[in-house]
Write a protein that holds these residues in place. Structure first.
Motif, PDB file in Angstrom:
ATOM      1  N   LEU A 189       0.839  -1.202   0.000  1.00 14.94           N
ATOM      2  CA  LEU A 189       0.000   0.000   0.000  1.00 14.94           C
ATOM      3  C   LEU A 189       0.876   1.254   0.000  1.00 14.94           C
ATOM      4  CD1 LEU A 189      -3.148   0.024   0.095  1.00 14.94           C
ATOM      5  CD2 LEU A 189      -2.946   0.805   2.456  1.00 14.94           C
ATOM      6  N   PHE A 190       2.173   1.063   0.294  1.00 12.81           N
ATOM      7  CA  PHE A 190       3.133   2.159   0.367  1.00 12.81           C
ATOM      8  C   PHE A 190       3.813   2.339  -0.990  1.00 12.81           C
ATOM      9  CE2 PHE A 190       2.637   0.687   4.641  1.00 12.81           C
ATOM     10  CZ  PHE A 190       2.956   1.731   5.496  1.00 12.81           C
ATOM     11  N   THR A 228      -4.469  -6.804   0.871  1.00 15.92           N
ATOM     12  CA  THR A 228      -5.778  -7.024   0.259  1.00 15.92           C
ATOM     13  C   THR A 228      -6.068  -5.865  -0.700  1.00 15.92           C
ATOM     14  OG1 THR A 228      -6.943  -5.820   2.003  1.00 15.92           O
ATOM     15  CG2 THR A 228      -6.596  -8.181   2.347  1.00 15.92           C
ATOM     16  N   GLU A 229      -7.140  -5.977  -1.452  1.00 16.96           N
ATOM     17  CA  GLU A 229      -7.515  -4.953  -2.432  1.00 16.96           C
ATOM     18  C   GLU A 229      -7.746  -3.607  -1.745  1.00 16.96           C
ATOM     19  OE1 GLU A 229     -10.955  -4.463  -5.903  1.00 16.96           O
ATOM     20  OE2 GLU A 229     -11.415  -5.477  -4.009  1.00 16.96           O
ATOM     21  N   PHE A 230      -6.844  -2.653  -2.024  1.00 15.60           N
ATOM     22  CA  PHE A 230      -6.937  -1.305  -1.434  1.00 15.60           C
ATOM     23  C   PHE A 230      -7.130  -1.360   0.083  1.00 15.60           C
ATOM     24  CE2 PHE A 230      -8.527  -0.432  -5.850  1.00 15.60           C
ATOM     25  CZ  PHE A 230      -7.426   0.313  -6.260  1.00 15.60           C
ATOM     26  N   SER A 238       4.174  -0.512  -7.003  1.00 13.50           N
ATOM     27  CA  SER A 238       3.193  -0.427  -5.915  1.00 13.50           C
ATOM     28  C   SER A 238       1.820  -0.699  -6.499  1.00 13.50           C
ATOM     29  CB  SER A 238       3.243   0.953  -5.250  1.00 13.50           C
ATOM     30  OG  SER A 238       4.495   1.164  -4.627  1.00 13.50           O
ATOM     31  N   GLY A 239       1.269  -1.856  -6.174  1.00  7.99           N
ATOM     32  CA  GLY A 239       0.020  -2.286  -6.805  1.00  7.99           C
ATOM     33  C   GLY A 239      -1.221  -2.090  -5.976  1.00  7.99           C
ATOM     34  N   TYR A 240      -1.066  -1.820  -4.664  1.00  8.10           N
ATOM     35  CA  TYR A 240      -2.194  -1.554  -3.766  1.00  8.10           C
ATOM     36  C   TYR A 240      -3.209  -2.708  -3.741  1.00  8.10           C
ATOM     37  CZ  TYR A 240      -0.341   3.076  -5.028  1.00  8.10           C
ATOM     38  OH  TYR A 240       0.480   4.139  -5.321  1.00  8.10           O
ATOM     39  N   VAL A 273       1.077   6.825   0.940  1.00  8.72           N
ATOM     40  CA  VAL A 273       0.344   5.601   1.255  1.00  8.72           C
ATOM     41  C   VAL A 273      -1.037   5.723   0.606  1.00  8.72           C
ATOM     42  CG1 VAL A 273      -0.556   4.091   3.062  1.00  8.72           C
ATOM     43  CG2 VAL A 273       1.554   5.386   3.448  1.00  8.72           C
ATOM     44  N   LYS A 274      -1.433   4.734  -0.167  1.00  5.72           N
ATOM     45  CA  LYS A 274      -2.718   4.793  -0.857  1.00  5.72           C
ATOM     46  C   LYS A 274      -3.846   4.947   0.158  1.00  5.72           C
ATOM     47  CE  LYS A 274      -5.573   4.465  -4.357  1.00  5.72           C
ATOM     48  NZ  LYS A 274      -5.772   5.644  -5.230  1.00  5.72           N
TER      49      LYS A 274
END
Length: 432
Positions: free
Chosen positions: A82-83, A126-128, A90-92, A198-199
């Motif tokens: 997430l970073f 996990t997803e986002f 970075s795929g989040y 961070v997303k």
């Protein structure tokens, strides 16, 4: 006698850091042991989205040949995906960002590098940072979830692949996976560690935190990110007063989780700890539902671009969450803020009678299967309030999987909360 590769991976980050600071251990030796552990266990656990052994070893050689960089000089570090990272994609946790390469590090990552940490790679999220899991499996039983959303970070530390890892928590994403994987997880007070890079999922909830093998480990890592060196100075004599809080969700805890909690209470009583039973007010209990609505409403706004331009690449579970968030009105949001202010005042008065609250960390052992990451119910309230909290491992359940307790301090009491948590950790270890 030099430590074996196995012995090196068993070191806590804080013990390794002391050896590295005295030049009694090389960063290369510690990293090589961790890389061997990754090669051995990663095919079964799948904790990593990507890691780069060659690049990490090059950094280790530079550290060994140069001056001490800082308090994190040498320990290998896993970074939740997430970073943002300048040297790893970075795929989040989403196919939308499958090939996304940031130009800069997230602020927290840059602070760790500046202090000497070796970023080995990116761990699965996990997803986002929501509820749709990645491929990671529990290191204690590969048929069970490691928890989420900081799945890979908790599993990597739990499997001794790295001694430290970064995570984030919006609901229970540090505390629950730490409990499931048998490691210490620390969620600091809201806002003390920078979230730049961070997303975002929820502006008022997202919190950067740390995974390690003991309280001293997470204090070391978090202190660097918060620029709070006092977090590393943990006295040994801070016996806490504890509010024993079974919460309104007690009946949802498994018999094993309830037994572990009550056994811990008994051991602390025998150690002379002042214990008081705490029943949360209705206003505080209601924050669990408020947290869920705040998170959905803020996620609807934070993921506006993804929802607008890539809806087909969002999971059905996330689409439903965002749809729910779209229906939460501005007036409802203001009600949540008033509700939170009232509950904070009520709970704040209670902290005059105890230093920490103690609750279960999760409903029990990690759930079987990889379709879910577990229920966040035991952490929602404390996340919404922005309070510092830690998971402390307290043994294993009937399936041979870890169990944990959660300790929670007043807002901005992180220094004291870490010290009290370390006292509890040491007392439970001595009496085990």
């Amino acid at each position: 006698m030099p430590l074996s590769s196995h012995d090196l991976t068993q070191l806590t980050a804080s013990a390794a850091a002391r050896l590295l600071q005295r030049r009694e251990l090389t960063a290369q030796a510690l990293l090589q042991a961790c890389l061997a552990c990754i090669e051995r266990h990663e095919p079964d656990i799948l904790a990593w989205r990507q890691y780069d052994a060659g690049r990490a070893m090059q950094l280790a050689r530079q550290l060994d040949q140069g001056p001490l960089r800082g308090p994190l000089h040498g320990p290998p570090l896993g970074v939740k995906d997430l970073f943002d990272t300048r040297d790893f994609p970075s795929g989040y946790g989403s196919p939308i960002y499958q090939h996304h390469q940031p130009v800069n590090d997230a602020a927290a990552v840059a602070l760790c590098r500046q202090a000497g940490a070796i970023v080995v790679g990116k761990t699965v999220t996990t997803e986002f940072a929501t509820f749709t899991p990645g491929p990671t499996r529990n290191p204690h039983n590969h048929q069970h979830t490691p928890g989420g959303s900081s799945s890979g970070s908790a599993a990597a530390v739990g499997a001794h692949m790295v001694p430290l890892a970064l995570g984030t928590q919006t609901a229970a994403s540090i505390i629950r996976p730490a409990a499931y994987c048998g490691v210490v997880g620390f969620k600091p007070s809201f806002g003390l560690i920078p979230r730049a890079g961070v997303k975002s999922l929820s502006e008022s909830l997202d919190t950067v935190g740390a995974f390690g093998r003991c309280v001293e480990d997470v204090a070391l890592l978090a202190s660097v990110m918060a620029n709070a060196p006092q977090w590393r100075e943990l006295p040994d004599d801070r016996k806490p007063r504890i509010g024993v809080c079974r919460t309104a969700h007690w009946d949802s805890a498994s018999p094993a989780a309830q037994r572990a909690f009550e056994t811990t209470v008994g051991r602390l009583h025998e150690a002379g700890v002042h214990l008081v039973d705490v029943t949360l007010t209705q206003a505080v209990c209601a924050l669990s539902q408020a947290h869920d609505e705040v998170m959905c409403a803020e996620a609807f706004k934070a993921l506006a671009d993804e929802r607008l331009n890539h809806p087909q690449l969002l999971s059905e579970r996330l689409q439903a969450m965002l749809e729910r968030g779209s229906r939460i009105t501005y007036e409802h949001t203001l009600q949540h803020r008033a509700q939170l202010a009232s509950a904070r005042h009520q709970l704040g008065r209670g902290f005059a009678d105890y230093d920490l609250l103690m609750t279960p960390s999760a409903c029990g052992e990690a759930e079987q299967g990889l379709e879910r990451t577990g229920d966040p119910m035991f952490s929602r309230i404390w996340s919404l309030m922005g309070l510092p909290s830690l998971n402390l491992p307290v043994g294993f359940g009937p399936q041979g999987l870890p169990l944990g307790i959660q300790v929670i301090g007043p807002v901005l009491s992180d220094t004291a909360t870490l010290a009290f948590a370390r006292w509890i950790e040491q007392k439970l270890a001595i009496d085990a």
